[in-house]
Scaffold this motif. Structure first.
Motif, short mmCIF file in Angstrom:
data_model
loop_
_atom_site.label_atom_id
_atom_site.label_comp_id
_atom_site.label_asym_id
_atom_site.label_seq_id
_atom_site.Cartn_x
_atom_site.Cartn_y
_atom_site.Cartn_z
N HIS A 167 39.12 32.77 41.77
CA HIS A 167 40.46 32.58 42.38
C HIS A 167 40.97 31.15 42.24
N GLU A 168 40.69 30.58 41.08
CA GLU A 168 41.10 29.18 40.88
C GLU A 168 42.62 29.02 40.89
N ALA A 169 43.35 30.01 40.39
CA ALA A 169 44.82 29.87 40.36
C ALA A 169 45.36 29.78 41.78
N THR A 170 44.92 30.67 42.65
CA THR A 170 45.40 30.63 44.05
C THR A 170 44.97 29.34 44.73
N ILE A 171 43.71 28.97 44.54
CA ILE A 171 43.20 27.77 45.21
C ILE A 171 43.98 26.53 44.74
N HIS A 172 44.17 26.41 43.44
CA HIS A 172 44.90 25.26 42.89
C HIS A 172 46.34 25.24 43.43
N ALA A 173 46.97 26.42 43.42
CA ALA A 173 48.37 26.51 43.88
C ALA A 173 48.49 26.03 45.34
N LEU A 174 47.57 26.50 46.16
CA LEU A 174 47.72 26.18 47.59
C LEU A 174 47.22 24.79 47.93
N MET A 185 48.56 37.41 44.90
CA MET A 185 47.86 38.67 44.69
C MET A 185 46.51 38.36 44.07
N LEU A 186 45.46 38.78 44.74
CA LEU A 186 44.11 38.55 44.24
C LEU A 186 43.29 39.80 44.50
N ARG A 187 42.02 39.73 44.08
CA ARG A 187 41.16 40.88 44.30
C ARG A 187 39.97 40.47 45.17
N TYR A 188 39.92 41.06 46.37
CA TYR A 188 38.78 40.89 47.28
C TYR A 188 38.19 42.28 47.44
N ALA A 195 36.62 35.67 47.26
CA ALA A 195 37.85 35.18 47.89
C ALA A 195 37.62 34.79 49.36
N ALA A 196 36.60 35.39 49.98
CA ALA A 196 36.40 35.14 51.42
C ALA A 196 36.05 33.69 51.72
N SER A 197 35.46 32.99 50.74
CA SER A 197 34.97 31.65 51.07
C SER A 197 36.08 30.59 51.04
N ARG A 198 36.95 30.59 50.02
CA ARG A 198 37.97 29.53 49.95
C ARG A 198 39.39 30.07 49.87
N ALA A 199 39.63 31.04 48.99
CA ALA A 199 41.02 31.44 48.73
C ALA A 199 41.66 32.06 49.99
N LEU A 200 40.98 33.00 50.62
CA LEU A 200 41.61 33.66 51.77
C LEU A 200 41.80 32.72 52.96
N PRO A 201 40.81 31.87 53.30
CA PRO A 201 41.09 30.90 54.37
C PRO A 201 42.27 29.99 54.06
N LEU A 202 42.43 29.58 52.80
CA LEU A 202 43.59 28.76 52.44
C LEU A 202 44.89 29.52 52.68
N PRO A 273 40.87 38.75 57.72
CA PRO A 273 42.16 38.39 58.32
C PRO A 273 43.18 37.89 57.33
N GLY A 274 42.73 37.47 56.14
CA GLY A 274 43.68 36.97 55.14
C GLY A 274 44.42 38.07 54.41
N ILE A 275 43.93 39.29 54.45
CA ILE A 275 44.55 40.36 53.65
C ILE A 275 45.76 40.94 54.40
N SER A 276 46.91 40.96 53.72
CA SER A 276 48.11 41.56 54.33
C SER A 276 48.19 43.04 54.01
N THR A 277 47.83 43.41 52.77
CA THR A 277 47.95 44.80 52.35
C THR A 277 46.99 45.06 51.20
N VAL A 278 46.56 46.32 51.08
CA VAL A 278 45.66 46.73 50.00
C VAL A 278 46.43 47.67 49.08
N LEU A 279 46.49 47.31 47.81
CA LEU A 279 47.25 48.12 46.85
C LEU A 279 46.38 49.25 46.31
N THR A 280 46.90 50.46 46.34
CA THR A 280 46.22 51.56 45.67
C THR A 280 47.01 51.93 44.41
N GLY A 281 46.25 52.28 43.35
CA GLY A 281 46.91 52.68 42.11
C GLY A 281 46.65 54.14 41.79
N THR A 282 46.32 54.94 42.82
CA THR A 282 46.05 56.35 42.53
C THR A 282 47.30 57.08 42.07
#
Ligand SMILES: NC(=O)c1ccc[n+]([C@@H]2O[C@H](COP(=O)([O-])OP(=O)(O)OC[C@H]3O[C@@H](n4cnc5c(N)ncnc54)[C@H](OP(=O)(O)O)[C@@H]3O)[C@@H](O)[C@H]2O)c1
Length: 319
Positions: A167-174, A185-188, A195-202, A273-282
């Motif tokens: 998740h370097e793109a999200t981490i760098h951006a934030l 948008m990331l994948r956890y 993502a739980a260690s750095r990206a989501l807390p950011l 707690p960082g996740i707002s929504t989970v996308l399904t592609g079914t």
């Protein structure tokens, strides 16, 4: 259906959301136009209010535009994406568009296909971390202007799922421009929990909303592939040799209200707690119903969650 705030955007989004990309692009699946319209309307009836598409997902923007005809615009949240990469003129390599105004023209086309005068969440699609600075400097001002003008509401980036496993793109951006970004948008997921260690807390710290993509995807929808992958992970040492049974390696997750391994994957994907929504592609009504039921209680039983983190936490898998 549960709803969560999308960061500081002011949008209240359904915990399960619907994506039109994934292994089978919506308009290239077995669903004809009537079937596409029916599943979108069914999602709305079930309380799903966020729909994700891209200029790069076949005719999916047009399909959503058609399916929402007659639906009040405030009943649904539209996310779409713009791809900043193009083939060089000699077709030898991929390069980033040089002209920033390409973005504005592309968004005008997206608005037309979606039959709307604003896009709620506008993504830079699949942004490579190494390209972040060029893309931000070249196209950031255009995105900011479009937001100011009201054509878009939230500025967002989506990660390159198969490459950016940390998740370097999200981490760098934030870390560099936290006030610019509204959403990422990331994948956890079960097989990549990094993502739980750095990206989501950011994201939580900066009020940035998170669309969690692809909770099931490829390995979890193919039991034979899952068996082969678990054997490989054990052999490589990325999971402990005695961490999972050889047969039905994730079947211990299926009990109580967890109906299937896919249901467990959806619950895990929502359980931060960082996740707002989970996308399904079914594309299947049966799977859609199961995925809606899975998020009625959006967490795994505590011992299962603990075992998932202990046994699978070292994996960095995108399929
Ligand atoms: N970088 C990016 O921007 C990016 C990358 C990836 C995804 N996305 C977005 O995220 C959305 C979701 O990703 P995705 O489509 O990969 O999600 P996904 O739902 O994890 O994967 C879809 C696959 O999982 C299967 N599936 C879903 N639910 C199931 C269930 N309950 N039981 C068994 N199989 C199940 C589907 O088959 P059936 O159709 O048979 O159910 C399909 O083959 C995409 O549509 C796209 O909008 C964005």
């Amino acid at each position: 259906m549960h709803y969560r705030l999308l960061g500081n955007s002011g949008l209240d989004v359904s915990l399960l959301s619907f994506g039109t990309g994934g292994p089978k692009v919506f308009t290239e699946s077995e669903l004809d136009e009537t079937g596409q319209d029916a599943i979108i309307r069914y999602c709305l009836d079930q309380g799903i209010n966020l729909f994700d598409t891209s200029q790069g997902y076949g005719d999916s923007e047009s399909s959503l535009g058609r399916a929402f005809v007659g639906v009040p615009r405030d009943r649904y949240v539209l996310a779409t994406k713009w791809g900043m990469y193009r083939l060089a003129d000699d077709r030898s390599e991929v390069e980033i568009y040089a002209d920033p105004e390409v973005l504005r023209r592309s968004i005008e086309e997206s608005l037309r296909r979606l039959r709307t005068d604003y896009i709620d969440i506008m993504f830079f699609h699949g942004l490579r971390p190494e390209d972040y600075d060029v893309v931000y400097d070249r196209f950031g001002p255009v995105m900011a202007a479009l937001k100011e003008e009201g054509s878009i509401r939230c500025i967002a980036l989506s990660e390159r799922m198969g490459e950016d496993l940390e998740h370097e793109a999200t981490i760098h951006a934030l870390e560099h421009h936290p006030d610019f970004w509204d959403v990422t948008m990331l994948r956890y997921a079960l097989f990549n929990q990094s993502a739980a260690s750095r990206a989501l807390p950011l994201c939580v710290g900066h009020g940035v909303g998170v669309l969690n993509m692809a909770p099931v995807r490829i390995i979890l929808s193919d039991p034979a592939l899952l068996l082969r992958e678990v054997a490989r992970w054990k052999a490589e040492g990325t999971i402990p040799p005695d961490g999972l049974p050889d047969d039905g390696p994730l079947d211990w997750l299926v009990h109580a209200d967890t109906e299937s391994v896919a249901s467990a994957a959806l619950k895990f994907a929502a359980d931060d707690p960082g996740i707002s929504t989970v996308l399904t592609g079914t594309r299947s009504r049966v799977h859609l119903d199961a995925n809606i039921r899975a998020l009625e209680r959006p967490e795994l039983p505590a011992p299962d969650g603990e075992r998932v983190r202990r046994v699978l936490g070292g994996l960095r898998e995108f399929r």
